[in-house]
Write an enzyme that holds these catalytic residues in place. Sequence first.
Site, PDB file in Angstrom:
ATOM      1  N   GLU A 199     -16.302   6.482   5.810  1.00 53.26           N
ATOM      2  CA  GLU A 199     -15.418   5.762   6.811  1.00 53.26           C
ATOM      3  C   GLU A 199     -15.532   6.651   8.039  1.00 53.26           C
ATOM      4  O   GLU A 199     -15.772   7.746   7.916  1.00 53.26           O
ATOM      5  CB  GLU A 199     -13.953   5.421   6.324  1.00 53.26           C
ATOM      6  N   LYS A 204      -2.681   6.813   1.165  1.00 56.33           N
ATOM      7  CA  LYS A 204      -2.461   7.126   2.594  1.00 56.33           C
ATOM      8  C   LYS A 204      -1.330   8.348   2.709  1.00 56.33           C
ATOM      9  O   LYS A 204      -0.150   8.029   2.899  1.00 56.33           O
ATOM     10  CB  LYS A 204      -2.092   5.826   3.170  1.00 56.33           C
ATOM     11  N   ARG A 245       0.777  -1.154   0.020  1.00 61.30           N
ATOM     12  CA  ARG A 245       0.069  -0.058   0.070  1.00 61.30           C
ATOM     13  C   ARG A 245       0.884   1.151   0.168  1.00 61.30           C
ATOM     14  O   ARG A 245       0.523   2.315  -0.632  1.00 61.30           O
ATOM     15  CB  ARG A 245      -0.997  -0.011   1.204  1.00 61.30           C
TER      16      ARG A 245
HETATM   17  N1  PMP Z   1      -9.358   4.975   7.102  1.00 57.84           N
HETATM   18  C1  PMP Z   1      -8.353   5.755   7.479  1.00 57.84           C
HETATM   19  C2  PMP Z   1      -8.790   7.379   7.025  1.00 57.84           C
HETATM   20  C3  PMP Z   1      -7.439   5.452   8.112  1.00 57.84           C
HETATM   21  O1  PMP Z   1      -6.182   6.459   8.378  1.00 57.84           O
HETATM   22  C4  PMP Z   1      -6.963   4.046   8.464  1.00 57.84           C
HETATM   23  C5  PMP Z   1      -5.857   3.799   9.138  1.00 57.84           C
HETATM   24  N2  PMP Z   1      -5.751   3.966  10.456  1.00 57.84           N
HETATM   25  C6  PMP Z   1      -7.916   3.167   8.172  1.00 57.84           C
HETATM   26  C7  PMP Z   1      -9.125   3.624   7.478  1.00 57.84           C
HETATM   27  C8  PMP Z   1      -8.018   1.746   8.432  1.00 57.84           C
HETATM   28  O2  PMP Z   1      -6.876   1.059   7.741  1.00 57.84           O
HETATM   29  P1  PMP Z   1      -6.095  -0.134   8.601  1.00 57.84           P
HETATM   30  O3  PMP Z   1      -6.812  -1.037   8.667  1.00 57.84           O
HETATM   31  O4  PMP Z   1      -5.017  -0.258   7.166  1.00 57.84           O
HETATM   32  O5  PMP Z   1      -5.150   0.727   9.576  1.00 57.84           O
END
Ligand code: PMP
Length: 288
Positions: free
Chosen positions: A182, A149, A50
């Site tokens: 989200e 990200k 990622r």
């Molecule tokens: N959405 C956002 C905006 C995030 O920053 C994150 C990570 N903290 C997630 C979802 C969850 O992703 P992950 O399971 O890869 O931590």
Amino acid sequence: MKIYLNGDLVDKEMAMVSVFDHGLLYGDGVFEGIRLYDGCVFKLDEHLERLEYSAKAILLELPMSRQQFADAVCETCRENKLSNGYVRLVVTRGVGHLGLTPDGCGPPSVIIIADEIQLYPEELYEKGLKIISVPTRRINASALPPAVKSLNYLNNILAKIEAKKVGFQEALMLNDKGEIAECTGDNVFVLSKGVLYTPPLDAGSLRGITRGAVMDIAVELGIPCREQALTRYDLWTAEECFLTGTAAEVIPCVEVDHRKVGSGEPGQTTRDFIAKFRKNVREDGMKL
Ligand code: PMP
């Protein structure tokens, strides 16, 4: 504590980057948050993949190979004698001039911080979290793909502030169509009539690594899981709801916008997912 900074492990107090680093000046960079469970780095390869995609999307050439990043992450954990914790891996555009252009910036700065983490108290995993939808929307995918990200978290930070100001620990973020995107650092799942639903990535969700792990668990548990556009109504009327993220893991959500989810207590399916996730993270992963 030792911090990995551009190839060296330096004391925390000495771990400094330039004020001309575009990561600081413009949020120009990418990052990952990774967990370490009982000496195993969880889904390291997925996180590094990622990171590569995020960097590619913003035309940032990573200065290290996937193997070099993996070795550096493990070395930083070992150096800090950490067997359970959280790793923050950051790559910025590097030092440049005051202008926006990345021309002349670099080399990219690579920072790895390995530390302890406790996002939510254990009590919340038993009782569940209450969340509220907030006015600040998730950034439109045509402005910045949510799959990247990046170091730009300002709209999520504003959403978090809005939730906290009205007494909630987490904010539910919508996209500009009013669909669920989200939470500020977590993906959202709901259970309705035996089917698990989560918003698709084009609704404004990050391709969460925990989201992916939960989808795999759904297959193991024989629970159908669908990516589908969801509205607030779908959350208000769901039987169960939970959030997923590297730091939060799988956490029940028992209230959305002052409406109880199901009975207002974490449901059995959510409990099953938490138990399975906690078992899997200690069995999978790359040994330090
Ligand atoms: N959405 C956002 C905006 C995030 O920053 C994150 C990570 N903290 C997630 C979802 C969850 O992703 P992950 O399971 O890869 O931590």
